[in-house]
Design an enzyme around this catalytic site. Structure first.
Site, mmCIF file in Angstrom:
data_model
loop_
_atom_site.group_PDB
_atom_site.id
_atom_site.type_symbol
_atom_site.label_atom_id
_atom_site.label_comp_id
_atom_site.label_asym_id
_atom_site.label_seq_id
_atom_site.Cartn_x
_atom_site.Cartn_y
_atom_site.Cartn_z
ATOM 1 C CB VAL A 1 -0.926 0.024 1.232
ATOM 2 C CG1 VAL A 1 -1.711 1.332 1.289
ATOM 3 C CG2 VAL A 1 -1.898 -1.148 1.207
ATOM 4 C CE LYS A 2 2.301 6.211 -4.619
ATOM 5 N NZ LYS A 2 3.129 6.693 -5.733
ATOM 6 C CB THR A 3 -0.857 5.930 2.345
ATOM 7 O OG1 THR A 3 -1.926 6.841 2.597
ATOM 8 C CG2 THR A 3 0.009 5.821 3.581
#
Ligand code: R5P
Length: 296
Positions: A202-204
């Site tokens: 996940v990229k955030t």
């Protein structure tokens, strides 16, 4: 051992030695198939469990944004300093040498330009092409709270299903609309949804308050997105804070390719992410490298 010498038929099974057990430093990956774990290891450095990913996929909705006018000239040479690159298949096939050693994360969603509602995306490449290109993961935007939230979730889950067939992990990207607040509550919601629906990464974005809770509540590696261009020391401090809060590295674009010295910035980011160098010291490395290369 002398009786084994010259005896090609002799075998040694080391019966007293237990079979090797391979454990990886990748959150949530223990039960994935070998190929998927192998691909994740090309993105996340097995020594540190972290990544410095260079993002230059912006053109798929922004066109030739500043710093990305000539990917072949300005960006491809930086790949040697990246654990992985993140880009579109168009940029890759036209502007990045096939001999590039960095891991490869391919943008797999698209549709609207900056002139329209960005959440109106569809999947924009087939998994078969990602495999043909030898991608280590595919990336998809997920617009939690956006106008087309459910479709973007469908884009994610379709790629996750196809990714399991092919052994290709999916990087879910929290795409935060202008009307939404990038706080721990929202980012915690979005990252958790993305992981529970099957993304292996996940990229955030980073948030000052509670980022460690965002990371702790997400059962797969969280990679920090860079965001808009900041002064180099601020960007390095943000990256340092993110990894100290548990992030598995960074995926930075503008803060690298819009820097006065992108190569020096890559090296400074690497020092912060992989060597836990203090951001002020990493900034000094950046400054020294810049001064060495660019005469005043
Ligand atoms: C944006 O849609 C892309 O996923 C970018 O790769 C991402 O935002 C990282 O780039 P930047 O560090 O410039 O925000």
């Amino acid at each position: 051992m002398a009786d084994l010498e010259g005896n090609a038929a002799a075998k040694k099974f080391h019966v007293e030695t237990p079979a090797a057990r391979f454990t990886q430093n990748i959150r949530g990956a223990a039960n994935l198939d070998w190929g998927m774990q192998n691909r994740l290891s090309r993105i996340l450095d097995p020594q540190t469990g972290r990544t410095v990913m260079l993002a230059f996929d912006h053109g798929y909705f922004q066109g030739p944004t500043s710093g990305l006018e000539r990917i072949d000239l300005n960006i491809a040479p930086l790949a040697e300093h990246a654990d992985a690159v993140m880009c579109t298949r168009g940029a890759l096939r036209t502007s990045v040498p096939p001999a590039t050693r960095a891991g490869l994360v391919l943008r797999a969603s698209g549709g609207p330009s900056i002139l329209k509602d960005l959440s109106d995306e569809y999947t924009a490449m087939a998994m078969a092409d990602a495999v043909r290109i030898n991608a280590d993961a595919v990336a998809v935007q997920v617009f939690v709270g956006g106008e087309h939230e459910s479709r973007s979730i469908r884009n994610l889950t379709t790629l996750v299903d196809d990714g399991y067939v092919a052994g290709v992990p999916v990087l879910g990207v929290t795409a935060v609309g202008k009307e939404l607040v990038r706080d721990a509550r929202y980012l915690g919601l979005a990252t958790r949804i993305i992981a529970e629906l099957g993304a292996q990464l996940v990229k955030t974005y980073y948030c000052e308050e509670g980022f460690e809770d965002v990371v702790a509540g997400c059962p797969v590696p969280v990679i920090m997105a860079g965001g808009k261009k900041l002064p180099e020391l601020e960007a390095l401090t943000m990256a340092s804070n993110a990894v100290r809060a548990g992030a598995a590295g960074v995926d930075m674009g503008r803060n690298i390719f819009q820097s006065a010295d992108p190569e020096a910035m890559m090296l400074a980011v690497r020092a912060v992410v992989h060597d836990d160098v203090d951001p002020a010291d990493a900034h000094e490395l950046f400054r020294e490298a810049t001064e060495t290369r660019v005469p005043a």
